[in-house]
Design an enzyme around this catalytic site. Structure first.
Site, mmCIF file in Angstrom:
data_model
loop_
_atom_site.group_PDB
_atom_site.id
_atom_site.type_symbol
_atom_site.label_atom_id
_atom_site.label_comp_id
_atom_site.label_asym_id
_atom_site.label_seq_id
_atom_site.Cartn_x
_atom_site.Cartn_y
_atom_site.Cartn_z
ATOM 1 N N ASN A 59 0.550 -1.368 -0.129
ATOM 2 C CA ASN A 59 -0.173 0.050 -0.252
ATOM 3 C C ASN A 59 0.767 1.004 -0.302
ATOM 4 O OD1 ASN A 59 -2.173 -1.931 0.448
ATOM 5 N ND2 ASN A 59 -1.868 -1.886 2.514
ATOM 6 N N HIS A 145 -13.709 -2.257 6.664
ATOM 7 C CA HIS A 145 -12.715 -2.908 7.042
ATOM 8 C C HIS A 145 -12.926 -3.212 8.675
ATOM 9 C CE1 HIS A 145 -8.677 -2.449 8.498
ATOM 10 N NE2 HIS A 145 -8.261 -3.180 7.049
ATOM 11 N N GLU A 189 -15.841 3.238 3.316
ATOM 12 C CA GLU A 189 -14.519 3.558 3.336
ATOM 13 C C GLU A 189 -14.479 4.828 2.109
ATOM 14 O OE1 GLU A 189 -12.732 0.425 2.856
ATOM 15 O OE2 GLU A 189 -13.595 -0.882 4.467
ATOM 16 N N SER A 193 -11.079 -0.584 0.307
ATOM 17 C CA SER A 193 -9.587 -1.234 -0.151
ATOM 18 C C SER A 193 -9.523 -2.619 -0.458
ATOM 19 C CB SER A 193 -9.351 -1.809 1.564
ATOM 20 O OG SER A 193 -9.797 -2.562 2.633
ATOM 21 N N ASP A 218 -13.414 6.555 6.003
ATOM 22 C CA ASP A 218 -11.980 6.092 6.437
ATOM 23 C C ASP A 218 -11.220 6.287 5.343
ATOM 24 O OD1 ASP A 218 -9.909 4.616 6.435
ATOM 25 O OD2 ASP A 218 -11.150 2.629 7.677
ATOM 26 N N HIS A 221 -7.217 3.917 1.740
ATOM 27 C CA HIS A 221 -6.730 4.091 0.450
ATOM 28 C C HIS A 221 -6.944 5.261 -0.344
ATOM 29 C CE1 HIS A 221 -5.304 0.011 1.474
ATOM 30 N NE2 HIS A 221 -6.716 -0.034 2.141
ATOM 31 N N LYS A 251 -0.035 4.014 4.551
ATOM 32 C CA LYS A 251 -0.429 3.674 2.767
ATOM 33 C C LYS A 251 0.508 5.080 2.598
ATOM 34 C CE LYS A 251 -3.655 0.640 4.933
ATOM 35 N NZ LYS A 251 -4.645 -0.080 5.126
HETATM 36 C C1 LIG Z 1 -5.348 -0.557 6.227
HETATM 37 C C2 LIG Z 1 -6.431 0.020 6.803
HETATM 38 C C3 LIG Z 1 -6.541 0.514 8.269
HETATM 39 C C4 LIG Z 1 -5.592 0.822 9.231
HETATM 40 O O1 LIG Z 1 -4.730 1.346 9.247
HETATM 41 P P1 LIG Z 1 -3.018 0.795 9.956
HETATM 42 O O2 LIG Z 1 -2.835 2.045 10.430
HETATM 43 O O3 LIG Z 1 -2.651 0.139 8.866
HETATM 44 O O4 LIG Z 1 -4.039 0.784 10.814
HETATM 45 C C5 LIG Z 1 -7.818 1.034 8.503
HETATM 46 N N1 LIG Z 1 -8.957 1.779 7.998
HETATM 47 C C6 LIG Z 1 -8.590 0.713 6.055
HETATM 48 C C7 LIG Z 1 -9.897 1.056 5.349
HETATM 49 C C8 LIG Z 1 -7.256 0.007 6.265
HETATM 50 O O5 LIG Z 1 -7.598 -0.120 5.232
#
Ligand SMILES: *Cc1c(COP(=O)(O)O)cnc(C)c1O
Length: 395
Positions: A59, A145, A189, A193, A218, A221, A251
């Site tokens: 990522n 997620h 999201e 993801s 969220d 990505h 990421k």
């Molecule tokens: C990777 C991810 C997270 C978690 O983030 P980290 O900083 O790796 O704990 C949260 N939400 C989504 C949609 C993700 O892909």
């Protein structure tokens, strides 16, 4: 001898028996996972044991984790301030660099303020229960997620999943349920993801306004790769109104840590209430410095921001798939074993493309998940497309 006297051989079986039988059933359903040692290098290359592979499994969309300026900033901060934070941010771990990082995040997202957590996971399990509780409701996209779900469960609010990206279904839930609950949060999201598609944020924002709900996106990505690097809300004209923009610095930003961008009052309230912020140690200063440098690069809007999506589009064109809308392209195969075999076949050809199986994705939708990065060359993308065609993975 009574059962109790047998100690570890109680009616529930021993700890060993539990672990072995559970592992055995995971193995039989092709869901057992194992950790592989992978050493990542610049240029989307990983070393796994003796093999050198081109990685489509990462990522780090812009390659910032290996950017010399980012590395230098991290090393310098570590030299000056030490490796660890030493305490929670609310005690003595609130390093001066946090202020810069939070200001940069708020600027990038056009919000009044931002609050940085130890990780994206910690942000979600901290923020959601701070905002809603027992008398409230949470509508969440069914493909959200796992850590959004964890945060929602911790809040003890009534959970109402809606069909993936289906604003009509969300509306019918709000219509029938909203009046029975005090507060309402809508969780989604920005870029999904495991599917790579975008949430219909303007429609979700309109429903949130109409039903007195708060939209929480969220953006794990999307930061750095969508909406000129500013995230999914900015992929729309005008930008979607998202009062709660959460994301990660692990990421496209290439570092580590999670964040929430919101108004000053909301951020201050979260600082007072989020247990995962209050009771967990602050980030290492070197990590904060790296994230600041990465955000500076992203905010300067370099041409490289468009590259991951452009490469994903090149791949979908070469394979006859629908146009990619993010750097994530899933090849849905369905069966877990067939997906593992496809992943292994690509690996024998030097390409690392992970198999994603349930419960990460719904049963019957196991897939290869391809993540494109600015570090890939067009030739590597074309080669991957050729292997996918030759192996009949899309057939
Ligand atoms: C990777 C991810 C997270 C978690 O983030 P980290 O900083 O790796 O704990 C949260 N939400 C989504 C949609 C993700 O892909």
């Amino acid at each position: 001898m009574t059962t109790a006297m047998k100690g570890q051989h109680g009616p529930a079986g021993s700890l060993e028996e539990l672990a072995l039988s559970k592992l055995d059933s995971l193995q039989r359903s092709d869901r057992r996972r194992s950790l592989r040692t992978m050493s990542r290098r610049a240029g989307a290359i990983v070393n796994s044991g003796t093999a050198e592979l081109v990685s489509f499994a990462c990522n780090d969309y812009l390659g910032l984790s290996h950017e010399p300026d980012v590395i230098a900033a991290s090393i310098e901060a570590t030299r000056l301030y030490g490796v660890g934070a030493g305490a929670s941010r609310l005690i003595s771990g609130n390093h001066p660099l946090y202020e810069t990082l939070e200001r940069r995040l708020a600027e990038l997202k056009s919000t009044e303020d931002a609050i940085v957590f130890g990780s994206g996971y910690l942000a979600n399990v901290g923020v959601i229960p701070a905002l809603v509780g027992l008398r409230d409701m949470i509508c969440l996209d069914e493909l959200s997620h796992s850590c959004l779900l964890s945060g929602a469960q911790l809040s003890r609010s009534a959970l109402m999943p809606y069909r993936h990206n289906d604003a009509g279904h969300l509306e019918s839930i709000l219509e029938s349920q909203r009046s029975r609950h005090r507060r309402c949060l809508i969780l989604t999201e920005g870029v999904f993801s495991m599917d790579g598609d975008l949430a219909p944020l303007p429609e979700l924002a309109e429903l949130a306004a109409r039903y007195d709900a708060w939209l929480y996106c969220d953006d794990a990505h999307a930061l750095g790769v969508i909406g000129n690097g500013r995230g999914a809300a900015f992929a729309w004209t005008p930008p979607a109104h998202v009062p709660l923009q959460m994301g990660t610095l692990s990421k496209a930003a290439g570092a580590y840590g999670g964040y929430l961008c919101a108004t000053r009052a909301v951020c201050d309230f979260v600082r007072n209430r989020a247990r995962s912020l209050i009771y967990s140690t602050g980030l290492p200063p070197g990590t904060i410095a790296a994230a600041i440098k990465s955000l500076e690069i992203i905010a300067s809007g370099p041409a490289v921001l468009d590259r991951p999506l452009a490469l994903a589009r090149l791949f979908t064109r070469l394979t006859g798939l629908p146009d990619a809308v993010s750097p994530i392209v899933p090849l849905i195969i369905g069966d877990s074993r067939a997906t593992l075999e496809a992943s292994a076949a690509l690996e024998r050809r030097g390409m690392l493309v992970p198999a994603i199986r349930p419960p990460t994705v719904p049963a019957g939708t196991a897939r290869l998940r391809i993540a494109f990065s600015a570090m890939h060359g067009e030739d590597q993308v074309a080669e991957l497309a050729r292997h996918v065609r030759e192996l009949g993975i899309l057939a």
